[in-house]
Design a protein around this motif. Sequence first.
Motif, PDB file in Angstrom:
ATOM      1  N   GLU A 453     -20.729  23.426  46.997  1.00 23.56           N
ATOM      2  CA  GLU A 453     -20.877  22.055  46.504  1.00 23.56           C
ATOM      3  C   GLU A 453     -22.328  21.595  46.638  1.00 23.56           C
ATOM      4  N   ASN A 454     -22.943  21.850  47.783  1.00 20.80           N
ATOM      5  CA  ASN A 454     -24.342  21.461  47.984  1.00 20.80           C
ATOM      6  C   ASN A 454     -25.268  22.165  46.993  1.00 20.80           C
ATOM      7  N   LYS A 455     -24.961  23.435  46.679  1.00 23.47           N
ATOM      8  CA  LYS A 455     -25.788  24.166  45.723  1.00 23.47           C
ATOM      9  C   LYS A 455     -25.684  23.550  44.329  1.00 23.47           C
ATOM     10  N   LEU A 456     -24.478  23.194  43.917  1.00 27.30           N
ATOM     11  CA  LEU A 456     -24.305  22.533  42.615  1.00 27.30           C
ATOM     12  C   LEU A 456     -25.034  21.191  42.586  1.00 27.30           C
ATOM     13  N   HIS A 457     -24.903  20.416  43.652  1.00 25.26           N
ATOM     14  CA  HIS A 457     -25.575  19.123  43.717  1.00 25.26           C
ATOM     15  C   HIS A 457     -27.092  19.287  43.674  1.00 25.26           C
ATOM     16  N   SER A 458     -27.596  20.322  44.336  1.00 22.58           N
ATOM     17  CA  SER A 458     -29.037  20.556  44.348  1.00 22.58           C
ATOM     18  C   SER A 458     -29.550  20.918  42.962  1.00 22.58           C
ATOM     19  N   ILE A 459     -28.796  21.767  42.249  1.00 23.30           N
ATOM     20  CA  ILE A 459     -29.209  22.175  40.901  1.00 23.30           C
ATOM     21  C   ILE A 459     -29.226  20.974  39.954  1.00 23.30           C
TER      22      ILE A 459
END
Length: 532
Positions: A453-459
Amino acid sequence: MSEEDEFPEVVLEKELPVLFEEGHDARKLIYFEFIMQILDNKKQVEYSANLQHSVQQSENDKTLLNVQLQELQKKLLELDADSYFETRAKIDALNKQYSDTEQKMNFEIQENNSTIARLQNEISALETKNQSLLRQTNSQERKLKRTKELYKSVDYCINTFLQTGTTDLLSDFDESDYDNFAPSIILKLHCMDIKDLRKAYTENTKAINQILDAYAARYTTKANQAIYQLMVIALRAELQNILYNLKYEKLDKAVDDVKKVTTKYLKIAGDGNQSIVGTLTRFIGEIEYLFIDAVKIEYNYYVKKEQARQEQLAIKQQMREEAEERKALELQRKKVEQEEAKYQAEIQKATETLSSSTDDSQIAALKSKILELQGQLSNVTLKKDEISKLQNGKAGNVYIISNLGAFGENIFKIGMTRRMNPQDRVDELGSASVPFKFDVHSFIFSDDAVGLENKLHSILNDKRVNKVNMRKEFFYATLDELEDLVNQLDPTAEFTKTMLAEEFRQSQSTDTPYTVEYHETSDENASDEDDE
């Protein structure tokens, strides 16, 4: 039997004594030769017999060897020896090819290592040069920024307070170019930390002091100097008062208060001494712009404070949700353990019955039942393992959902849930807070759902809808962009590009609400028709 037909040995026995008695030398010689011939013939016969025996023995050995050879060939055929030899030949060829390729690759690796070393040296030199250019660029940007702010202050003064009729202003094209090199403080403050806010406020204060000092030198009489000093003190006090009353939701009011204060003091000073109205007008115009900047810089502190507050609220909400999810998972775990114990007991009971049964039909039925129970037990065990993964604090499902009726076409929510059925969380989100249900585009299971989830939010960070509260998980995107992103992160995850939005589309297709009474009436009419 005549004398001629007698064997040579018999003749020799008869004639030999006569020869030695009479002393015939010639006949002695002939008989001697004859004796030698007889001996040679005997040896030849013995040799021939031995030779025939050897030949016969060789023939026998040859026959035996042929039989053994046939048996060996048969065994080779059974062992597929031809394929073995072909495979062995291919292996030898491949080994040779591998050796040649290895030598070639080692040579290429050496060349590549040399190239890499050279490129690393070049990169190091370029990075050093880039750092130097960055320092120069930053220095020029700061100078350009100060120049731009000064220009905006003068331009604001001219447009707001002076009616010169001139058109010698900075064009919109030039101003947009300057924005690329030196973004304004207002735009930058959304991502500044507190230290940068203090720095920006200090720079703005220095700019205010520079203007105050510059205009102070223009007044030569004591009266005008006194009026100017009193105005400066009053303006500073008014600014402090505005900043003191500034709140998170009152930025527009604070800006309006600054404009009212400057207008008020310009009128007071102008009514007192008409000779300094022109100078004061320019001064008020420039100082007003910087005062508004001070308000906006201070406002960003409240923005950050609000972000921190929203962050804490979101964390508390997340903790509550996680506690509820853990409680639900614990209940599901206990339920699954009860089912597991039940199936194990049934299997044990059926196994004991099977061991004591002698009826073939009953044995077959018990075996079938045990297999069925073992399959059900396996499903329960898998479910138990899944619950254990969800309870470890990281495993879960990342969901991508949309709500066409509530937010529009290209706005999506990306969140995470640890619930066994992630659809329960989606249904909960669409139950009361929005007018329509959410459409699910993808559920992505991960052993580290928080990290995913954090990776998607970061992208997608630059595409956030709410740029103040980072806990609001809504993003601007298209379905194609999200599909590509999901395929990159997890190619096995399913993605649905269709926005059903059933309730929204049904609501758009009619002006009359779909009520319960309408459905009941329709059912009654249908029943009446059936009765008829």
